[in-house]
Design a protein around this motif. Structure first.
Motif, mmCIF file in Angstrom:
data_model
loop_
_atom_site.group_PDB
_atom_site.id
_atom_site.type_symbol
_atom_site.label_atom_id
_atom_site.label_comp_id
_atom_site.label_asym_id
_atom_site.label_seq_id
_atom_site.Cartn_x
_atom_site.Cartn_y
_atom_site.Cartn_z
ATOM 1 N N VAL A 162 -74.764 30.792 -9.137
ATOM 2 C CA VAL A 162 -73.765 30.271 -10.101
ATOM 3 C C VAL A 162 -74.758 29.777 -11.291
ATOM 4 O O VAL A 162 -75.889 29.490 -11.181
ATOM 5 C CB VAL A 162 -72.856 29.172 -9.772
ATOM 6 N N ARG A 163 -74.202 29.638 -12.517
ATOM 7 C CA ARG A 163 -74.731 29.187 -13.705
ATOM 8 C C ARG A 163 -73.961 27.939 -14.294
ATOM 9 O O ARG A 163 -72.808 28.122 -14.659
ATOM 10 C CB ARG A 163 -75.134 30.112 -14.810
ATOM 11 N N ILE A 164 -74.394 26.891 -13.791
ATOM 12 C CA ILE A 164 -73.888 25.637 -14.472
ATOM 13 C C ILE A 164 -74.595 24.832 -15.447
ATOM 14 O O ILE A 164 -75.764 24.439 -15.007
ATOM 15 C CB ILE A 164 -73.645 24.757 -13.169
ATOM 16 N N ASN A 165 -74.323 24.462 -16.573
ATOM 17 C CA ASN A 165 -74.910 23.873 -17.582
ATOM 18 C C ASN A 165 -76.238 24.710 -17.965
ATOM 19 O O ASN A 165 -76.346 25.683 -18.252
ATOM 20 C CB ASN A 165 -75.305 22.578 -17.101
ATOM 21 N N ALA A 166 -77.314 24.060 -17.598
ATOM 22 C CA ALA A 166 -78.635 24.519 -17.801
ATOM 23 C C ALA A 166 -79.294 25.164 -16.431
ATOM 24 O O ALA A 166 -80.552 25.741 -16.300
ATOM 25 C CB ALA A 166 -79.580 23.615 -18.388
ATOM 26 N N ALA A 167 -78.680 25.094 -15.378
ATOM 27 C CA ALA A 167 -79.091 25.483 -14.246
ATOM 28 C C ALA A 167 -78.472 26.678 -13.638
ATOM 29 O O ALA A 167 -77.247 26.997 -14.067
ATOM 30 C CB ALA A 167 -78.917 24.439 -13.033
ATOM 31 N N GLU A 168 -79.260 27.660 -12.984
ATOM 32 C CA GLU A 168 -78.830 28.967 -12.577
ATOM 33 C C GLU A 168 -79.608 28.966 -11.349
ATOM 34 O O GLU A 168 -80.722 28.978 -11.065
ATOM 35 C CB GLU A 168 -79.202 30.084 -13.264
ATOM 36 N N GLY A 169 -78.564 29.064 -9.989
ATOM 37 C CA GLY A 169 -79.180 29.318 -8.804
ATOM 38 C C GLY A 169 -78.338 29.133 -7.632
ATOM 39 O O GLY A 169 -77.061 29.623 -8.185
ATOM 40 N N THR A 170 -78.662 28.996 -6.413
ATOM 41 C CA THR A 170 -77.639 29.072 -5.414
ATOM 42 C C THR A 170 -77.111 27.621 -5.020
ATOM 43 O O THR A 170 -77.783 26.688 -4.787
ATOM 44 C CB THR A 170 -78.346 29.670 -3.958
ATOM 45 N N ILE A 190 -79.516 18.472 -9.233
ATOM 46 C CA ILE A 190 -77.907 17.556 -8.616
ATOM 47 C C ILE A 190 -77.391 17.123 -10.040
ATOM 48 O O ILE A 190 -77.744 16.634 -10.830
ATOM 49 C CB ILE A 190 -78.572 16.392 -7.772
ATOM 50 N N VAL A 191 -76.245 17.379 -9.904
ATOM 51 C CA VAL A 191 -75.546 17.555 -11.249
ATOM 52 C C VAL A 191 -74.143 16.512 -10.908
ATOM 53 O O VAL A 191 -73.247 16.939 -9.860
ATOM 54 C CB VAL A 191 -75.076 18.699 -12.084
ATOM 55 N N PRO A 192 -73.787 15.486 -11.719
ATOM 56 C CA PRO A 192 -72.520 14.650 -11.242
ATOM 57 C C PRO A 192 -71.384 15.707 -11.464
ATOM 58 O O PRO A 192 -71.434 16.548 -12.539
ATOM 59 C CB PRO A 192 -72.471 13.687 -12.139
ATOM 60 N N ASN A 193 -70.214 15.766 -10.656
ATOM 61 C CA ASN A 193 -69.277 16.768 -10.923
ATOM 62 C C ASN A 193 -68.587 16.549 -12.317
ATOM 63 O O ASN A 193 -67.880 17.500 -12.633
ATOM 64 C CB ASN A 193 -68.157 16.649 -10.009
ATOM 65 N N GLY A 194 -68.429 15.171 -12.897
ATOM 66 C CA GLY A 194 -67.770 15.095 -14.009
ATOM 67 C C GLY A 194 -68.590 15.415 -15.271
ATOM 68 O O GLY A 194 -68.242 15.619 -16.146
ATOM 69 N N GLN A 195 -69.855 15.785 -14.981
ATOM 70 C CA GLN A 195 -70.609 16.487 -16.136
ATOM 71 C C GLN A 195 -70.783 17.956 -16.202
ATOM 72 O O GLN A 195 -71.329 18.469 -16.813
ATOM 73 C CB GLN A 195 -72.016 16.011 -16.040
ATOM 74 N N ILE A 196 -69.920 18.708 -15.162
ATOM 75 C CA ILE A 196 -70.076 20.118 -14.883
ATOM 76 C C ILE A 196 -69.080 20.540 -16.200
ATOM 77 O O ILE A 196 -67.927 20.190 -16.244
ATOM 78 C CB ILE A 196 -69.418 20.537 -13.582
ATOM 79 N N GLY A 197 -69.591 21.496 -16.815
ATOM 80 C CA GLY A 197 -69.064 22.045 -18.095
ATOM 81 C C GLY A 197 -68.440 23.467 -17.742
ATOM 82 O O GLY A 197 -67.845 23.601 -16.888
ATOM 83 N N GLU A 198 -68.938 24.305 -18.600
ATOM 84 C CA GLU A 198 -68.451 25.928 -18.334
ATOM 85 C C GLU A 198 -69.538 26.306 -16.873
ATOM 86 O O GLU A 198 -70.658 25.914 -16.561
ATOM 87 C CB GLU A 198 -68.980 26.760 -19.206
#
Length: 318
Positions: A162-170, A190-198
């Motif tokens: 996936v690609r989430i925010n500025a991260a792309e990986g597994t 590690i990203v808090p679920n509340g900060q996940i955008g597109e």
């Protein structure tokens, strides 16, 4: 004066001793009556039986509830693992945990009621405490709610690229509060679920391999495309097991300054386009060398301008 004081002390000691003696005798008498009182033992047995039944009923409800939840989500298809099975397993675990907490919490309240403890005050206090915690930890509540909907809607799962925010990986782990992603370089994001955008999920649908092949202007494009198409039609299945169907030469994509760009498109399994593309470029290079299909390379032309006064043969061009 001294004699009177000693007499008072002696009298007080005798009074205390008499009081203790009477208390011990009354306690012994009460204990004796209680131990041999059938009513006491009957009430104690009923009390113990009620607590035991509460625990047994709670355990049965939990087990039956787990069975019902799993049967409700039973996968009846005999095909390979579906994309939704991962989500169903996660939801099953969440529902089982929620059912367990609710049933055992209710059982604890019932046991406290048997001990004549007012549970209304406990519930009221728990409600006020929960409200205070909710106001003080709004970000935590937001993360948990977002995590639940990520799992429930199957936006992505463990193992997806996936690609989430500025991260792309597994994705390595999905929790109710955070999501962990292993990046290409080995970093753990590690990203808090509340900060996940597109979210861009590369593992849901088949991937597309787009390969642009540079050919020199001196190459016969039609002949080269025909040879390459024949090569693509006979790709070894064991080496290209991730390729779906037959790659296609769709034609000239653009004309660059020193090359003609021929585009090849292939469909692969999810996220397998990177590895398939590397193998295809290597094999195409070997095939083109064997069949005399020339790749472009930089060319330089030097012009030497004939200056005034130079002889007739002084000019030279390369």
């Amino acid at each position: 004066m001294t004699v009177s004081t000693k007499a008072d002390v002696k009298e007080n000691l005798e009074t205390v001793e008499e009081t203790i003696k009477q208390a011990v005798e009354e306690t012994a008498k009460h204990a004796n009556n209680t131990l041999f009182d059938s009513t006491f033992w009957f009430e104690t047995g009923i009390f113990t039986l009620r607590i035991f039944l509460i625990i047994v009923v709670a355990s049965i409800l939990v087990k039956v509830g787990h069975v019902f939840i799993r049967r409700f989500f039973t996968i009846k298809l005999k095909s390979p693992m579906r994309k939704t099975e991962r989500r169903e397993n996660t939801i099953i675990k969440l529902l089982e945990n929620a059912l367990t907490y609710v049933v055992y919490f209710s059982a604890i309240l019932a046991i406290l009621s048997e001990f004549k403890i007012d549970v209304k005050g406990i519930l009221a206090g728990a409600g006020v405490l929960g409200l205070a915690v909710g106001f003080g930890a709004q970000s935590l509540v937001k993360d948990i709610i977002s995590g639940f909907f990520i799992i429930f809607e199957d936006q992505f799962g463990v193992g997806d690229y996936v690609r989430i925010n500025a991260a792309e990986g597994t994705v390595t782990e999905i929790g109710l509060r955070t999501t962990k992603i292993a990046l290409f370089g080995g970093e753990l994001y590690i990203v808090p679920n509340g900060q996940i955008g597109e979210v861009i999920n590369f593992s849901v649908n088949n991937s597309k391999l787009i390969l642009d092949l540079d050919l020199s202007y001196e190459t016969d494009i039609d002949h080269a495309a025909e040879l390459i198409s024949g090569f693509l039609n006979n790709l070894p299945k064991d080496r290209y097991a991730e390729v779906i169907g037959i790659p296609e030469v769709i034609g000239v994509q653009r004309l660059d300054a020193s090359s003609v760009v021929l585009r090849i498109i292939a469909v692969t399994e999810p996220v397998a386009n990177f590895g398939a593309g590397r193998k295809l470029r290597q094999d195409l290079k070997r095939f083109m060398d064997e069949n005399g299909i020339e790749l472009p390379y930089p060319k330089m032309v030097l012009y030497q301008e004939k200056m005034k006064g130079d002889s007739q043969d002084g000019g030279e061009s390369v």
